[in-house]
Design an enzyme around this catalytic site. Structure first.
Site, PDB file in Angstrom:
ATOM      1  N   GLU A 104       0.896  -1.448   0.122  1.00  0.00           N
ATOM      2  CA  GLU A 104      -0.008  -0.049   0.096  1.00  0.00           C
ATOM      3  C   GLU A 104       1.172   1.307  -0.084  1.00  0.00           C
ATOM      4  O   GLU A 104       2.119   1.091   0.156  1.00  0.00           O
ATOM      5  CB  GLU A 104      -0.854   0.089   1.300  1.00  0.00           C
ATOM      6  CG  GLU A 104      -2.367  -0.256   0.825  1.00  0.00           C
ATOM      7  CD  GLU A 104      -3.177   0.792   0.408  1.00  0.00           C
ATOM      8  OE1 GLU A 104      -2.530   1.718  -0.337  1.00  0.00           O
ATOM      9  OE2 GLU A 104      -4.313   0.661  -0.103  1.00  0.00           O
TER      10      GLU A 104
ATOM     11  N   ASP B  56      -9.750   0.886  -4.789  1.00  0.00           N
ATOM     12  CA  ASP B  56      -8.831   0.787  -3.537  1.00  0.00           C
ATOM     13  C   ASP B  56      -8.217   2.226  -3.894  1.00  0.00           C
ATOM     14  O   ASP B  56      -8.736   3.362  -3.942  1.00  0.00           O
ATOM     15  CB  ASP B  56      -8.006  -0.122  -3.561  1.00  0.00           C
ATOM     16  CG  ASP B  56      -7.221  -0.594  -2.597  1.00  0.00           C
ATOM     17  OD1 ASP B  56      -6.417   0.149  -2.060  1.00  0.00           O
ATOM     18  OD2 ASP B  56      -7.693  -1.898  -2.095  1.00  0.00           O
TER      19      ASP B  56
ATOM     20  N   ASN C  94     -10.389   4.744   1.170  1.00  0.00           N
ATOM     21  CA  ASN C  94      -9.329   4.697   0.231  1.00  0.00           C
ATOM     22  C   ASN C  94      -9.658   5.793  -0.684  1.00  0.00           C
ATOM     23  O   ASN C  94     -10.412   6.639  -0.670  1.00  0.00           O
ATOM     24  CB  ASN C  94      -9.496   3.508  -0.541  1.00  0.00           C
ATOM     25  CG  ASN C  94      -8.530   2.182  -0.006  1.00  0.00           C
ATOM     26  OD1 ASN C  94      -7.365   2.293   0.017  1.00  0.00           O
ATOM     27  ND2 ASN C  94      -9.282   0.941   0.360  1.00  0.00           N
TER      28      ASN C  94
END
Length: 274
Positions: A12, A187, A137
């Protein structure tokens, strides 16, 4: 192509540092910050960062925002708590805005419904912007600083909200991109220099590009199934990086960090003003 073959359980928060010309990214579940050929281990979840100067990053963790020096490998100091009194949550997606603020989302460690929120740090103040978020997100910003984007992934809707001159939201968020019909899971996201939004879509092996009106333009495919967050980098900001997650999957393609050339150009990542 694979930019870095390090296996991340939950890759991430990729950040291209415009002064260092280096990519940094996180493995949230591994509690690590990475750059090519090196990583730093922490004792709690870390998930996103903004750059403060050449050597220091503001890092978001499960309990605070802190300054980290990538030259010394040391945590310099904590800037402020971040849901430190709530053991259920951790930090997730985050990005600096054009005004020098830093937006950070939280979520339940087990994705508990409505446990998280979206916060903004600006010149020493941390303020909660949007509560009752399940999986925060897609935090990113239009180049002119007048619009912010974000999503609560289970809703399958990317929202937009107008910002004032200091970067604080004004008005009510509205739907910008609705992915419910396609059953896509938004995302992480980033906005390029032309205002197009590039969204990693978890479980779809791709980053999709939408124009400033929210209309689909194209998708860039990656080998990893669980694409989690994109970032633009490289000398001319035309390399599209994307982290992926190996969590729950097998195979050599999963959890790697990827790169695709010839896209964008992106915006240079904005500097966080302390």
């Amino acid at each position: 192509m694979i930019y870095d073959a390090t296996n991340c359980t939950l890759g991430e928060g990729p950040l291209w540092h415009p002064e260092r010309k280096e990519l940094f990214w996180f493995d949230i579940l591994g509690k690590r910050l990475h750059r090519k050929g090196q990583h730093w281990q922490f004792d709690t979840y870390v998930s996103a960062a903004g750059w403060v100067d050449r050597d220091r990053l503001m890092v978001a963790s499960a309990r605070d925002l802190f300054l980290f020096n990538v030259e010394t490998g040391e945590t310099e100091r904590s800037l402020c708590p971040l849901e430190a009194d709530n053991p259920v949550t951790r930090s997730n997606d985050g990005r600096a805005d054009p005004q020098g603020g830093f937006w950070i989302g939280t979520m339940g460690i087990k994705a508990e419904r409505g446990a998280g929120a979206i916060w903004r740090y600006y010149r020493g103040e941390l303020r909660r912007l949007f509560p009752d978020i399940t999986i925060s997100n897609a935090i990113c910003f239009a180049p002119d600083g007048a619009t912010a984007y974000f999503t609560d992934t289970p809703t399958r809707q990317i929202m937009r909200v107008a910002l004032d001159a200091d970067g604080w939201p004004k008005g009510t968020p509205e739907v910008h991109i609705d992915l419910t019909r396609e059953r896509l899971n938004p995302d992480g996201a980033v906005v390029d220099a032309a205002g197009n939004l590039w969204n990693a879509q978890w479980g779809a092996s791709r980053v999709a590009c939408y124009d400033p009106t929210g209309r689909f333009q194209k998708a860039v495919g990656f080998d990893g199934l669980q694409t989690s967050c994109p970032a633009f980098g490289g000398d001319d900001l035309t390399t599209l990086f994307c982290t992926t997650a190996a969590e729950g999957l097998n195979g050599d393609a999963e959890g790697r960090t990827y790169a695709a050339t010839g896209h964008g150009p992106g915006q240079a990542e904005h500097k966080v003003t302390l």
